[in-house]
Write an enzyme that holds these catalytic residues in place. Structure first.
Site, mmCIF file in Angstrom:
data_model
loop_
_atom_site.group_PDB
_atom_site.id
_atom_site.type_symbol
_atom_site.label_atom_id
_atom_site.label_comp_id
_atom_site.label_asym_id
_atom_site.label_seq_id
_atom_site.Cartn_x
_atom_site.Cartn_y
_atom_site.Cartn_z
ATOM 1 N N HIS A 1 8.905 -24.144 77.435
ATOM 2 C CA HIS A 1 10.296 -24.435 77.953
ATOM 3 C C HIS A 1 11.307 -23.364 77.946
ATOM 4 O O HIS A 1 11.600 -22.950 76.863
ATOM 5 C CB HIS A 1 10.714 -25.814 77.629
ATOM 6 C CG HIS A 1 9.872 -26.984 77.615
ATOM 7 N ND1 HIS A 1 10.256 -28.183 78.326
ATOM 8 C CD2 HIS A 1 8.489 -26.950 77.707
ATOM 9 C CE1 HIS A 1 9.336 -29.045 78.248
ATOM 10 N NE2 HIS A 1 8.174 -28.366 78.233
ATOM 11 N N ASP B 1 13.375 -23.399 83.786
ATOM 12 C CA ASP B 1 13.232 -24.937 84.224
ATOM 13 C C ASP B 1 14.315 -25.292 85.172
ATOM 14 O O ASP B 1 13.740 -26.127 86.140
ATOM 15 C CB ASP B 1 13.332 -25.954 82.762
ATOM 16 C CG ASP B 1 12.368 -25.401 81.975
ATOM 17 O OD1 ASP B 1 11.111 -24.828 82.360
ATOM 18 O OD2 ASP B 1 12.097 -26.417 80.885
ATOM 19 N N ASP C 1 9.057 -29.062 65.635
ATOM 20 C CA ASP C 1 8.236 -29.622 67.001
ATOM 21 C C ASP C 1 9.123 -28.921 68.194
ATOM 22 O O ASP C 1 8.630 -28.725 69.170
ATOM 23 C CB ASP C 1 8.322 -31.254 66.966
ATOM 24 C CG ASP C 1 7.321 -31.850 66.062
ATOM 25 O OD1 ASP C 1 6.533 -31.155 65.658
ATOM 26 O OD2 ASP C 1 7.321 -33.084 65.641
ATOM 27 N N GLU D 1 17.819 -26.829 76.529
ATOM 28 C CA GLU D 1 17.115 -26.716 75.204
ATOM 29 C C GLU D 1 17.779 -26.991 73.976
ATOM 30 O O GLU D 1 18.891 -26.663 74.061
ATOM 31 C CB GLU D 1 16.304 -25.340 75.167
ATOM 32 C CG GLU D 1 15.425 -25.059 76.237
ATOM 33 C CD GLU D 1 14.410 -26.176 76.591
ATOM 34 O OE1 GLU D 1 13.830 -26.648 75.646
ATOM 35 O OE2 GLU D 1 13.725 -26.116 77.751
ATOM 36 N N ASP E 1 19.698 -27.590 83.118
ATOM 37 C CA ASP E 1 18.805 -27.736 82.156
ATOM 38 C C ASP E 1 19.320 -27.409 80.727
ATOM 39 O O ASP E 1 19.795 -26.381 80.618
ATOM 40 C CB ASP E 1 17.503 -27.361 82.617
ATOM 41 C CG ASP E 1 16.247 -27.731 81.433
ATOM 42 O OD1 ASP E 1 15.950 -29.110 81.501
ATOM 43 O OD2 ASP E 1 15.764 -27.117 80.719
#
Length: 243
Positions: A153, A158, A53, A10, A8
């Site tokens: 997150h 994750d 965001d 980010e 995963d």
């Protein structure tokens, strides 16, 4: 044995082509569908700020990332770790798109050329649960995976959650084996013998009228959710065989 890596990322935002970069990578290793603990975790300096965001999603501040290594510094180690493994990602096009862009900036080949294959658990989940929510949180709830620690997150967290989700999604693919009592070898180590149940002749138990009615109701719901694209009905009139 099959080696799989649950991965995963980010990022600073949603668009790799628009200049967004990876800020975190988390990898969890599975060998023969078992967690090995041989994981990898990187925070990266993206050389740009995260969008507001994105900050609300991952909570990783721009200040925190300033002294972290750039992708180029970890690329060789990461690719050596991933080499030849089957990579498991939720919504793979997003993460792979960012990895491709990072590699492109270094003049390297695309991500898929370094690994043994890519499995998208979002595609798997949509096939198994048509018409349902199939986000990572939704799958954790549906499959009984504890995600109570997931307030924001995070790539490693994750990946760990997705590893549990993947194991549950594919549990029916385990070999038909039953474990006998443990014994010990000459070194005192525990040895577990396995018996292959595929050689056994199992009785055929017919569904009751009530069970058949419930089954038809479920098929009708699947038909409706998939817009009539299920293949179940095509088997209703097929000749029944029992081996």
């Amino acid at each position: 044995m099959t080696r799989q890596i649950v991965l995963d990322t980010e990022t600073t935002g949603l668009s790799a082509e628009g200049g967004d970069r990876i800020i975190e990578i988390g990898c969890v290793e599975l060998v023969a569908r078992k967690l090995t603990g041989n994981n990898r975790h990187y925070y990266l300096n993206p050389e740009r700020d995260s969008h507001e965001d994105a900050l609300k999603v991952h909570g990783i501040s721009n200040e925190f990332l300033k002294d972290k290594p750039k992708f180029v510094a970890v690329a060789d180690e990461l690719l050596a770790y991933l080499a030849g493994a089957e990579i498991i990602i939720h919504n793979a096009p997003f993460d792979v798109g960012f990895l491709n862009k990072e590699l492109e900036l270094l003049g390297r080949d695309r991500f898929a050329s370094y690994v043994g294959g890519i499995v998208d658990t979002l595609v798997m989940a949509k096939e198994m649960y048509p018409g349902k929510r199939n986000s990572l949180d939704a799958l954790c709830d549906r499959l009984g995976v504890d995600n109570s620690g997931r307030k924001l997150h995070g790539a490693l967290l994750d990946a760990e959650l997705l590893a549990d989700v993947y194991i549950n999604l594919t549990r029916g693919q385990d070999p038909l084996l039953v474990l006998e009592e443990e014994s010990q070898n000459a070194s005192g180590q525990a040895v577990v013998a396995a018996v292959d149940l595929r050689s056994l002749k199992l009785p055929v138990i017919r569904a009751s009228a009530q069970e058949a009615q419930s089954h038809d109701q479920i098929l009708a719901e699947l038909d409706k959710a998939s817009g009539g694209k299920t293949i179940w009905r095509s088997f209703e009139n097929a000749p029944e065989t029992v081996s």
